[in-house]
Design a protein around this motif. Structure first.
Motif, PDB file in Angstrom:
ATOM      1  N   VAL A   1      25.026  41.544  44.682  1.00  0.00           N
ATOM      2  CA  VAL A   1      25.434  40.124  44.623  1.00  0.00           C
ATOM      3  C   VAL A   1      24.213  39.227  44.743  1.00  0.00           C
ATOM      4  O   VAL A   1      24.093  38.218  44.041  1.00  0.00           O
ATOM      5  CB  VAL A   1      26.483  39.819  45.719  1.00  0.00           C
ATOM      6  N   GLY A   2      23.272  39.599  45.606  1.00  0.00           N
ATOM      7  CA  GLY A   2      22.049  38.815  45.775  1.00  0.00           C
ATOM      8  C   GLY A   2      21.207  38.740  44.515  1.00  0.00           C
ATOM      9  O   GLY A   2      20.472  37.791  44.313  1.00  0.00           O
ATOM     10  N   LYS A   3      21.350  39.734  43.651  1.00  0.00           N
ATOM     11  CA  LYS A   3      20.615  39.746  42.388  1.00  0.00           C
ATOM     12  C   LYS A   3      21.398  39.086  41.251  1.00  0.00           C
ATOM     13  O   LYS A   3      20.988  39.108  40.109  1.00  0.00           O
ATOM     14  CB  LYS A   3      20.233  41.170  42.003  1.00  0.00           C
ATOM     15  N   GLY A   4      22.589  38.559  41.586  1.00  0.00           N
ATOM     16  CA  GLY A   4      23.385  37.877  40.575  1.00  0.00           C
ATOM     17  C   GLY A   4      24.307  38.791  39.800  1.00  0.00           C
ATOM     18  O   GLY A   4      24.922  38.374  38.824  1.00  0.00           O
ATOM     19  N   ILE A   5      24.420  40.037  40.217  1.00  0.00           N
ATOM     20  CA  ILE A   5      25.340  40.972  39.567  1.00  0.00           C
ATOM     21  C   ILE A   5      26.749  40.661  40.068  1.00  0.00           C
ATOM     22  O   ILE A   5      26.939  40.321  41.227  1.00  0.00           O
ATOM     23  CB  ILE A   5      24.937  42.427  39.879  1.00  0.00           C
ATOM     24  N   GLU A   6      27.720  40.754  39.197  1.00  0.00           N
ATOM     25  CA  GLU A   6      29.091  40.387  39.550  1.00  0.00           C
ATOM     26  C   GLU A   6      29.649  41.221  40.691  1.00  0.00           C
ATOM     27  O   GLU A   6      30.461  40.733  41.472  1.00  0.00           O
ATOM     28  CB  GLU A   6      30.002  40.515  38.340  1.00  0.00           C
ATOM     29  N   GLY A   7      29.262  42.444  40.803  1.00  0.00           N
ATOM     30  CA  GLY A   7      29.789  43.311  41.842  1.00  0.00           C
ATOM     31  C   GLY A   7      29.486  44.749  41.523  1.00  0.00           C
ATOM     32  O   GLY A   7      28.679  45.053  40.658  1.00  0.00           O
ATOM     33  N   ILE A   8      30.145  45.635  42.234  1.00  0.00           N
ATOM     34  CA  ILE A   8      29.964  47.063  42.020  1.00  0.00           C
ATOM     35  C   ILE A   8      31.331  47.711  41.944  1.00  0.00           C
ATOM     36  O   ILE A   8      32.333  47.129  42.363  1.00  0.00           O
ATOM     37  CB  ILE A   8      29.120  47.706  43.140  1.00  0.00           C
ATOM     38  N   MET A   9      31.395  48.906  41.403  1.00  0.00           N
ATOM     39  CA  MET A   9      32.665  49.624  41.326  1.00  0.00           C
ATOM     40  C   MET A   9      32.524  50.931  42.047  1.00  0.00           C
ATOM     41  O   MET A   9      31.545  51.607  41.954  1.00  0.00           O
ATOM     42  CB  MET A   9      33.047  49.885  39.871  1.00  0.00           C
TER      43      MET A   9
END
Length: 70
Positions: A62-70
């Motif tokens: 999230v800190g890198k701007g990625i929407e999330g993880i699965m």
């Protein structure tokens, strides 16, 4: 745009093998089966499994701007 930015298929689980369902198979065993069966390429990759520190991994994503993880 597909030529400039091709999609990549990230495979994270296998639910069936040789016509047999694997739904009841434990996740770690399915991950092993998937790694043995999947042929990775330029646009097909195996999702890397994070076994520990999931919350920290998520926060970093999230800190890198990625929407999330699965």
């Amino acid at each position: 745009m597909a030529g400039k930015f091709p999609a990549t298929y990230v495979v994270f689980d296998i639910l069936e093998k040789d016509g047999e369902p694997l739904i009841a198979t434990p996740l770690l065993e399915r991950k092993k089966i998937l790694a043995e069966r999947l042929k990775e390429g330029s646009y097909v990759v195996l999702s890397r499994f994070v076994d520990a520190e999931g919350e920290a991994y998520y926060e970093a994503a999230v800190g890198k701007g990625i929407e999330g993880i699965m």
